[in-house]
Motif scaffolding. Sequence first.
Motif, PDB file in Angstrom:
ATOM      1  N   ALA A 170      40.869  33.625  36.651  1.00 41.94           N
ATOM      2  CA  ALA A 170      40.195  32.324  36.637  1.00 41.94           C
ATOM      3  C   ALA A 170      39.283  32.171  35.425  1.00 41.94           C
ATOM      4  N   SER A 171      38.616  33.252  35.029  1.00 40.57           N
ATOM      5  CA  SER A 171      37.623  33.164  33.959  1.00 40.57           C
ATOM      6  C   SER A 171      38.203  33.447  32.577  1.00 40.57           C
ATOM      7  N   GLY A 172      39.321  34.158  32.550  1.00 41.61           N
ATOM      8  CA  GLY A 172      39.866  34.593  31.268  1.00 41.61           C
ATOM      9  C   GLY A 172      39.201  35.857  30.757  1.00 41.61           C
ATOM     10  N   ASP A 173      38.289  36.439  31.540  1.00 48.18           N
ATOM     11  CA  ASP A 173      37.607  37.676  31.161  1.00 48.18           C
ATOM     12  C   ASP A 173      38.427  38.847  31.694  1.00 48.18           C
ATOM     13  N   HIS A 174      39.262  39.409  30.832  1.00 44.43           N
ATOM     14  CA  HIS A 174      40.164  40.481  31.235  1.00 44.43           C
ATOM     15  C   HIS A 174      39.677  41.856  30.767  1.00 44.43           C
ATOM     16  N   ASN A 175      38.370  42.011  30.647  1.00 43.42           N
ATOM     17  CA  ASN A 175      37.815  43.305  30.259  1.00 43.42           C
ATOM     18  C   ASN A 175      38.269  44.341  31.282  1.00 43.42           C
ATOM     19  N   PRO A 176      38.950  45.400  30.840  1.00 43.77           N
ATOM     20  CA  PRO A 176      39.490  46.388  31.790  1.00 43.77           C
ATOM     21  C   PRO A 176      38.428  47.126  32.603  1.00 43.77           C
ATOM     22  N   ILE A 177      37.176  47.110  32.181  1.00 45.85           N
ATOM     23  CA  ILE A 177      36.107  47.782  32.928  1.00 45.85           C
ATOM     24  C   ILE A 177      35.970  47.198  34.339  1.00 45.85           C
ATOM     25  N   HIS A 178      36.484  45.984  34.524  1.00 51.20           N
ATOM     26  CA  HIS A 178      36.365  45.300  35.813  1.00 51.20           C
ATOM     27  C   HIS A 178      37.582  45.476  36.727  1.00 51.20           C
ATOM     28  N   VAL A 179      38.700  45.948  36.186  1.00 49.28           N
ATOM     29  CA  VAL A 179      39.907  46.043  37.017  1.00 49.28           C
ATOM     30  C   VAL A 179      40.715  47.330  36.856  1.00 49.28           C
ATOM     31  N   ASP A 180      40.440  48.110  35.835  1.00 46.32           N
ATOM     32  CA  ASP A 180      41.239  49.305  35.552  1.00 46.32           C
ATOM     33  C   ASP A 180      40.398  50.553  35.851  1.00 46.32           C
ATOM     34  N   LEU A 181      40.707  51.208  36.963  1.00 53.31           N
ATOM     35  CA  LEU A 181      39.952  52.379  37.399  1.00 53.31           C
ATOM     36  C   LEU A 181      39.947  53.476  36.336  1.00 53.31           C
ATOM     37  N   ASP A 182      41.092  53.767  35.736  1.00 49.74           N
ATOM     38  CA  ASP A 182      41.160  54.814  34.714  1.00 49.74           C
ATOM     39  C   ASP A 182      40.261  54.474  33.526  1.00 49.74           C
ATOM     40  N   PHE A 183      40.291  53.235  33.097  1.00 51.56           N
ATOM     41  CA  PHE A 183      39.452  52.807  31.982  1.00 51.56           C
ATOM     42  C   PHE A 183      37.972  52.963  32.334  1.00 51.56           C
ATOM     43  N   VAL A 220      35.454  50.643  38.898  1.00 56.70           N
ATOM     44  CA  VAL A 220      35.274  49.341  38.258  1.00 56.70           C
ATOM     45  C   VAL A 220      34.048  48.674  38.866  1.00 56.70           C
ATOM     46  N   PHE A 221      33.536  47.645  38.204  1.00 54.94           N
ATOM     47  CA  PHE A 221      32.393  46.910  38.740  1.00 54.94           C
ATOM     48  C   PHE A 221      32.542  45.435  38.419  1.00 54.94           C
ATOM     49  N   SER A 222      31.745  44.648  39.084  1.00 54.14           N
ATOM     50  CA  SER A 222      31.848  43.197  39.016  1.00 54.14           C
ATOM     51  C   SER A 222      31.473  42.638  37.654  1.00 54.14           C
ATOM     52  N   HIS A 223      32.091  41.525  37.325  1.00 52.38           N
ATOM     53  CA  HIS A 223      31.681  40.732  36.161  1.00 52.38           C
ATOM     54  C   HIS A 223      30.285  40.178  36.440  1.00 52.38           C
TER      55      HIS A 223
END
Length: 135
Positions: free
Chosen positions: A31-44, A53-56
């Motif tokens: 929805a936001s276009g914020d695809h920073n992997p810190i928010h969705v990629d556990l390995d990253f 991961v943690f919330s935007h």
Amino acid sequence: MNASQLFIGRRIVHKDFPPITRHQLALYCGASGDHNPIHVDLDFARQAGFPDVFSHGMLVMAYLGQALTDAIEPSRIRSFSTRFAAITQLGAKLTCEGRVAELFEDKGEKRARIALTTKDQNGEIKLAGEATIAL
């Protein structure tokens, strides 16, 4: 709500939100276009030194904005600002609150400054801010 109903310290914003899920974070990315992997990629996230991961921050701000507009008609909001205070972990249950911090008049309009906070279930402040509203 009019000025006669308000006093310094009165809570006028309060809303609890369910725990933040991985699914919510993925939806917010889209929805936001914020695809920073810190928010969705556990390995990253782990490679960056975080346990998960943690919330935007802007998602947390959106919760606070929703709590504010649920309590105050949007046309009465004159300003809304926030400061990020801490990372919001996955699973956090957030509570947004706002208390009257000041009553004043500006250009003939009665207003209130509302001190806003978003805290997790442990009472840690994640977001702090303020809003100015017309009475």
